[in-house]
Design a protein around this motif. Sequence first.
Motif, PDB file in Angstrom:
ATOM      1  N   LYS A 190      -9.825 -18.265 -54.265  1.00 41.28           N
ATOM      2  CA  LYS A 190      -8.458 -18.172 -53.772  1.00 41.28           C
ATOM      3  C   LYS A 190      -7.638 -19.295 -54.394  1.00 41.28           C
ATOM      4  O   LYS A 190      -8.134 -20.403 -54.605  1.00 41.28           O
ATOM      5  N   ASP A 191      -6.370 -19.004 -54.655  1.00 42.54           N
ATOM      6  CA  ASP A 191      -5.503 -19.959 -55.343  1.00 42.54           C
ATOM      7  C   ASP A 191      -4.757 -20.888 -54.392  1.00 42.54           C
ATOM      8  O   ASP A 191      -4.426 -22.015 -54.766  1.00 42.54           O
ATOM      9  N   VAL A 192      -4.451 -20.414 -53.191  1.00 42.01           N
ATOM     10  CA  VAL A 192      -3.606 -21.181 -52.271  1.00 42.01           C
ATOM     11  C   VAL A 192      -4.272 -21.219 -50.906  1.00 42.01           C
ATOM     12  O   VAL A 192      -4.797 -20.194 -50.430  1.00 42.01           O
ATOM     13  N   LEU A 193      -4.230 -22.405 -50.275  1.00 48.66           N
ATOM     14  CA  LEU A 193      -4.699 -22.570 -48.905  1.00 48.66           C
ATOM     15  C   LEU A 193      -3.545 -23.085 -48.064  1.00 48.66           C
ATOM     16  O   LEU A 193      -2.944 -24.114 -48.377  1.00 48.66           O
ATOM     17  N   ILE A 194      -3.218 -22.348 -46.998  1.00 44.81           N
ATOM     18  CA  ILE A 194      -2.175 -22.775 -46.050  1.00 44.81           C
ATOM     19  C   ILE A 194      -2.869 -23.268 -44.796  1.00 44.81           C
ATOM     20  O   ILE A 194      -3.755 -22.587 -44.263  1.00 44.81           O
ATOM     21  N   ALA A 195      -2.483 -24.446 -44.310  1.00 46.51           N
ATOM     22  CA  ALA A 195      -3.213 -25.049 -43.192  1.00 46.51           C
ATOM     23  C   ALA A 195      -2.293 -25.943 -42.377  1.00 46.51           C
ATOM     24  O   ALA A 195      -1.246 -26.402 -42.850  1.00 46.51           O
ATOM     25  N   THR A 196      -2.703 -26.185 -41.146  1.00 43.11           N
ATOM     26  CA  THR A 196      -2.084 -27.220 -40.326  1.00 43.11           C
ATOM     27  C   THR A 196      -2.767 -28.555 -40.653  1.00 43.11           C
ATOM     28  O   THR A 196      -3.583 -28.651 -41.566  1.00 43.11           O
ATOM     29  N   ASP A 197      -2.481 -29.581 -39.872  1.00 44.84           N
ATOM     30  CA  ASP A 197      -3.061 -30.904 -40.123  1.00 44.84           C
ATOM     31  C   ASP A 197      -4.554 -30.949 -39.864  1.00 44.84           C
ATOM     32  O   ASP A 197      -5.174 -31.993 -40.072  1.00 44.84           O
ATOM     33  N   VAL A 198      -5.144 -29.830 -39.426  1.00 42.52           N
ATOM     34  CA  VAL A 198      -6.588 -29.786 -39.250  1.00 42.52           C
ATOM     35  C   VAL A 198      -7.300 -29.989 -40.588  1.00 42.52           C
ATOM     36  O   VAL A 198      -8.459 -30.418 -40.633  1.00 42.52           O
ATOM     37  N   ALA A 199      -6.602 -29.690 -41.691  1.00 39.24           N
ATOM     38  CA  ALA A 199      -7.197 -29.857 -43.024  1.00 39.24           C
ATOM     39  C   ALA A 199      -6.670 -31.080 -43.755  1.00 39.24           C
ATOM     40  O   ALA A 199      -6.956 -31.265 -44.932  1.00 39.24           O
ATOM     41  N   SER A 200      -5.906 -31.932 -43.058  1.00 36.00           N
ATOM     42  CA  SER A 200      -5.250 -33.038 -43.758  1.00 36.00           C
ATOM     43  C   SER A 200      -6.094 -34.294 -43.823  1.00 36.00           C
ATOM     44  O   SER A 200      -5.851 -35.152 -44.675  1.00 36.00           O
ATOM     45  N   LYS A 201      -7.066 -34.445 -42.934  1.00 31.37           N
ATOM     46  CA  LYS A 201      -7.803 -35.705 -42.862  1.00 31.37           C
ATOM     47  C   LYS A 201      -9.227 -35.536 -43.358  1.00 31.37           C
ATOM     48  O   LYS A 201     -10.015 -34.787 -42.787  1.00 31.37           O
ATOM     49  N   GLY A 202      -9.523 -36.239 -44.437  1.00 30.62           N
ATOM     50  CA  GLY A 202     -10.902 -36.367 -44.882  1.00 30.62           C
ATOM     51  C   GLY A 202     -11.411 -35.262 -45.782  1.00 30.62           C
ATOM     52  O   GLY A 202     -12.348 -35.485 -46.544  1.00 30.62           O
ATOM     53  N   LEU A 203     -10.842 -34.061 -45.713  1.00 33.43           N
ATOM     54  CA  LEU A 203     -11.383 -32.951 -46.496  1.00 33.43           C
ATOM     55  C   LEU A 203     -11.177 -33.208 -47.989  1.00 33.43           C
ATOM     56  O   LEU A 203     -10.115 -33.645 -48.422  1.00 33.43           O
ATOM     57  N   ASP A 204     -12.201 -32.923 -48.766  1.00 36.75           N
ATOM     58  CA  ASP A 204     -12.189 -33.167 -50.204  1.00 36.75           C
ATOM     59  C   ASP A 204     -12.201 -31.824 -50.935  1.00 36.75           C
ATOM     60  O   ASP A 204     -13.205 -31.124 -50.943  1.00 36.75           O
ATOM     61  N   PHE A 205     -11.069 -31.479 -51.505  1.00 34.58           N
ATOM     62  CA  PHE A 205     -10.963 -30.247 -52.276  1.00 34.58           C
ATOM     63  C   PHE A 205     -10.957 -30.605 -53.762  1.00 34.58           C
ATOM     64  O   PHE A 205     -10.176 -31.457 -54.193  1.00 34.58           O
TER      65      PHE A 205
END
Length: 598
Positions: free
Chosen positions: A454-469
């Motif tokens: 997938k090219d785009v991920l839409i998220a709330t702040d649940v994905a803002s801390k610590g996740l490494d993409f």
Amino acid sequence: MCEKDEEEGAEEWVPLKVRKQRRMEELRDRLKSKVKRQREGVEAEKLQQFSSGPLSKKSLFEEHFTRDALERKVGEEVRRAEQEEEILRAMTQDMPLQSVAARAHGVVFTESLKTSWRPPRWILERSGEEERAIRQKRRVDVSGEEVPPLVERFEDLKLPGPVLKFLHSRNIVKPSPIQMQGLPVILSGRDMIGVAHTGSGKTVVFVLPIVLFALEEQMKLPLRPEEGPLGLIICPSRELAQQTYDFVNDLCLVLARSGYPPLHPLCLIGGTRMHEQEQAIRYGCHVVVATPGRLIHWLKERKMSLMFCRYLCMDEADRLIDVGFEDEIRTIMDHFVQQRQTVLFSATMPKTIQRFAMSALVRPVEVNVGRAGAASLDVLQEVEYVLDEAKLTYLLECLQKTPPPVLIFCENKSDVDDIHEYLLLKGVEAVCIHGGKDQTDRLASIRAFKAGQKDVLIATDVASKGLDFPKIQHVINFDMPKEIENYVHRIGRTGRGGHTGLATTFINKMCNPNILLDLKQLLIEAKQRVPPFLQTLETDIDLAPMGVDPSFKGCSYCGGLGHRITNCAKAEVARNKQLNIATGVNANSREFRGGGEY
């Protein structure tokens, strides 16, 4: 007559010797006038140094008025600083972050845990000046007693060969500054608070020691069924816990394939089958990665014990100890029965959280790489003024700035769903995650995005801390978050591991002015372009007053640079919570909780 007139208008001939003398006199006059001006400037500077007396050339009334105005200004700033310090002290929890048994018996540990790790002799023999020079070169700031030396190579840390190969397989060849200092501190058994910008490799700092410690204990005395864990890692979100568990599990598998005793890590998060987790607990586990809610469930059910746990790590510690999570952390602390090594990591660590966390640490070492809460310098920040009704159409233009993958952050779940549906209709390969989705769908979306499906991920702040993409080139803030530290974490999903990235943020007049002032100061600090709309925003509050430490700026509670603690919205919420607790209002209601993960 004409010849006579021409002779009268002709320039008089001057001998060469006379011309040279005149030229020398002109140069001499110029030099004298220049020296005179310099002397007058020096005298003026000397006179400016005198605020009173005959050399000041001021009347007694002017001297008295100027001196009183300066004293009043300094006095007001000192009183403001004292008032803010009193507010900060009142908001800092008096009860230490310890177990009930330890507080009841007055147990106070004064010595750190002993470990078998020692740095190389040639590193220990470095002088204090050499050590300070190396830390200054790496921009590492440390505080604490007998801080272990900084180590600049993984090979000098005496790590096993399979661990070095594992790091090289993940393109981790040279340690980052937080790894250079953090790994020796933790391997030495010291408690630690680590603060570094997003994408600096903090996960490696706390994962390697916990796995090596569990491996050493397993080789001394193998773990029996229903025993464990030996180490515990607590994360604020399910996605971050799953990502950390995957890293721990991969490292344990590499060690097992190289002939070392097998280690059994376990991930405890909500939204997964509890029967499978119970079976893994009965089998025995060396390392547990968990969110607070599910961990507390198994502890209260007495299915798991922290009797043998001697290593505790809190990732994104500012979120874990923040309002809404404090009670859960205290409950977990109550299940420890012996001294433990405690380490805390985050990219944003306000002073209130640091003070509160210090109550749980023994002879702590604080390691800072840059200012706590500062944005990564590897991220190019672009701020655009976009009206709410034009955001969706302008979003398509922003997606064309860079090739995929692209990450889009929203404040509300409904906006996430709307953008996801809009992009799908436009033919964009997109997935979305937020707290209202099933955990299986959330994990599947993240895995598809990481795999490049997938090219785009839409998220709330649940994905803002610590996740490494991997290889995120562009982060888009569809709206400005309510707290500036969430903005720092959002844009920190790009520009990781030494790569550069782009962050685009949509703002308009509906945004909170304090947050916009914080954003303006953050852009100035990172030497980024400040858009005209933000340049027009001014504040009458002195952000770096004379009566306090000149290196301190902004709010001492949330770390924002554009306001003070006296007008901090987050501090006001915390004060209201304390007031409601004191008056008997239920602080565990949804209105006062921070939305912790189960």
